[in-house]
Structure formats: structure tokens, C-alpha cells
Design a protein around this motif. Structure first.
Motif, PDB file in Angstrom:
ATOM      1  N   PHE A  67       0.843  -1.183   0.000  1.00 43.20           N
ATOM      2  CA  PHE A  67       0.000   0.000   0.000  1.00 43.20           C
ATOM      3  C   PHE A  67       0.879   1.233   0.000  1.00 43.20           C
ATOM      4  N   TYR A  83      -3.540   3.863  -1.073  1.00 42.55           N
ATOM      5  CA  TYR A  83      -3.611   3.436  -2.466  1.00 42.55           C
ATOM      6  C   TYR A  83      -2.896   2.095  -2.605  1.00 42.55           C
ATOM      7  N   VAL A  84      -3.150   1.400  -3.698  1.00 40.17           N
ATOM      8  CA  VAL A  84      -2.353   0.231  -4.050  1.00 40.17           C
ATOM      9  C   VAL A  84      -1.020   0.790  -4.557  1.00 40.17           C
ATOM     10  N   SER A  88       3.023  -2.809  -6.743  1.00 43.41           N
ATOM     11  CA  SER A  88       1.987  -3.841  -6.677  1.00 43.41           C
ATOM     12  C   SER A  88       1.074  -3.782  -7.892  1.00 43.41           C
ATOM     13  N   LEU A  89       0.739  -2.584  -8.343  1.00 40.48           N
ATOM     14  CA  LEU A  89      -0.091  -2.456  -9.554  1.00 40.48           C
ATOM     15  C   LEU A  89       0.592  -3.123 -10.740  1.00 40.48           C
ATOM     16  N   ARG A 122      -6.908 -10.606  -4.931  1.00 39.91           N
ATOM     17  CA  ARG A 122      -6.143  -9.355  -4.858  1.00 39.91           C
ATOM     18  C   ARG A 122      -7.043  -8.201  -4.431  1.00 39.91           C
ATOM     19  N   HIS A 123      -8.258  -8.171  -4.988  1.00 38.50           N
ATOM     20  CA  HIS A 123      -9.183  -7.102  -4.629  1.00 38.50           C
ATOM     21  C   HIS A 123      -9.545  -7.179  -3.145  1.00 38.50           C
ATOM     22  N   TYR A 126      -6.529  -5.763  -1.104  1.00 37.09           N
ATOM     23  CA  TYR A 126      -6.344  -4.322  -1.232  1.00 37.09           C
ATOM     24  C   TYR A 126      -7.618  -3.525  -0.959  1.00 37.09           C
ATOM     25  N   ALA A 129      -7.616  -0.344   1.178  1.00 35.08           N
ATOM     26  CA  ALA A 129      -7.143   0.948   0.668  1.00 35.08           C
ATOM     27  C   ALA A 129      -8.341   1.852   0.389  1.00 35.08           C
ATOM     28  N   CYS A 132      -9.088   1.951  -3.440  1.00 39.31           N
ATOM     29  CA  CYS A 132      -8.944   0.631  -4.059  1.00 39.31           C
ATOM     30  C   CYS A 132      -9.651   0.555  -5.413  1.00 39.31           C
ATOM     31  N   ASP A 135      -7.812   2.355  -8.165  1.00 40.07           N
ATOM     32  CA  ASP A 135      -6.598   1.645  -8.554  1.00 40.07           C
ATOM     33  C   ASP A 135      -6.927   0.404  -9.376  1.00 40.07           C
TER      34      ASP A 135
END
Length: 162
Positions: A67, A83-84, A88-89, A122-123, A126, A129, A132, A135
Motif C-alpha cells: 500500500f 492506495y495500491v 503492486s499495480l 487481490r481485490h 487491497y 485501501a 482501491c 486503482d
């Protein structure tokens, strides 16, 4: 606390990663030096100088466990936005593209289920965040073309995939 020289700090820790938050830059610098010395002398641990630094969260983001966090002004005070992280993105996009390539090679329901589970997992991680959904919108637009191109040869014809 006013009658002592104690500084107000907050520690957020997970395994060997931690963030120390303070109100002023001066307190942050003093705490940073004290923590480095304490870890070195008492535990024999060395601080990673590439990752360890004092950051003003009002101006810059700081990364922690995938994050990125930053403080934004709100009415009379401040609020933390998360944020992510950029790394990681990028990692999520690459992983999803690899999974799409495996679906193209072997279009089975199990591979499609695996792809969907990867996105949902993954969602879920994260989802803490505050940004989220924004992102994951970036991830969607990045992977959308790849998804279309990798699966465009699959056509539904007479109830069967050809």
C-alpha cells in the motif's frame, strides 16, 4: 507527557516491516536515529538504508505492505488516504497477463476460475485501501485489451467453444 521529554509516536508493525509515525519532522528524525541504534545494539539488526527514511506524508507517499499512504487536508485536520502501491499495480498486471496467456493455451473452466479467483483475492486484500476501486480501474483498463486479444479466437459456435 508535557512534564516529560517523551515524544508522541505511533508504531504500525507487521512481521519485520514497521512504520513509525510522529507529529513533527524533528521528532521523526530523533526517533529514526534512536530506533536504528537500538536495533543495532540490542538485536544486532541492520536497517535497510534503501527502504528506511523519514517521509513527510503531507507531501509524499510512503509504501507499506503493498500500500501507499499519504495525508490529505480535510476541514480542520488531516485524513490518511491509501492506495495500491505502484510496484503492486505493475505486479498484478503482469500476473493477470500471464494467466490470460495460460487461458489462451488451454481454455478450460479451471483456468478461467483460476483467473477470476486471482482478481477477487487481490481485490479482497487491497480493499482496505481508501482508493482501491480507482486503482483496480487502472488495472482493468490496462488488462482489458490484453484480455480481448488473448481470447478473441474463442467463439461460441453451436454451443461449443471453437
Amino acid at each position: 507527557m508535557q512534564s516529560t521529554n517523551l515524544k508522541e509516536i505511533h508504531i504500525v508493525r507487521y512481521c519485520d516491516d514497521f512504520k513509525i509515525l510522529s507529529r513533527t519532522a524533528k521528532d521523526a528524525q530523533k526517533t529514526f536515529v534512536a530506533v536504528k541504534e537500538w536495533l543495532g545494539e540490542r538485536l544486532g539488526l541492520e536497517v535497510n538504508h534503501e527502504k528506511s527514511k523519514v517521509v513527510n506524508l503531507r507531501k509524499n507517499r510512503s509504501e507499506f505492505l503493498g500500500f501507499e499512504v499519504k495525508v490529505k487536508p480535510k476541514k480542520k485536520g488531516y485524513v490518511m488516504k491509501s492506495y495500491v502501491s505502484r510496484k503492486s499495480l505493475k505486479r498484478i498486471k503482469m500476473d493477470l497477463k500471464k494467466r490470460l496467456a495460460s487461458i489462451k493455451k488451454n481454455p478450460t473452466p479451471a483456468n478461467c476460475k483460476n483467473y477470476n479467483q486471482a482478481i477477487i483475492g487481490r481485490h479482497n486484500y487491497y480493499s482496505l485501501a481508501s482508493n482501491c476501486n480507482l486503482d483496480f480501474n487502472k488495472i482493468y483498463f490496462s488488462v482489458r485489451k490484453h484480455l480481448f486479444n488473448q481470447t478473441k479466437y474463442l467463439r461460441l459456435k453451436d454451443g461449443a467453444i471453437t
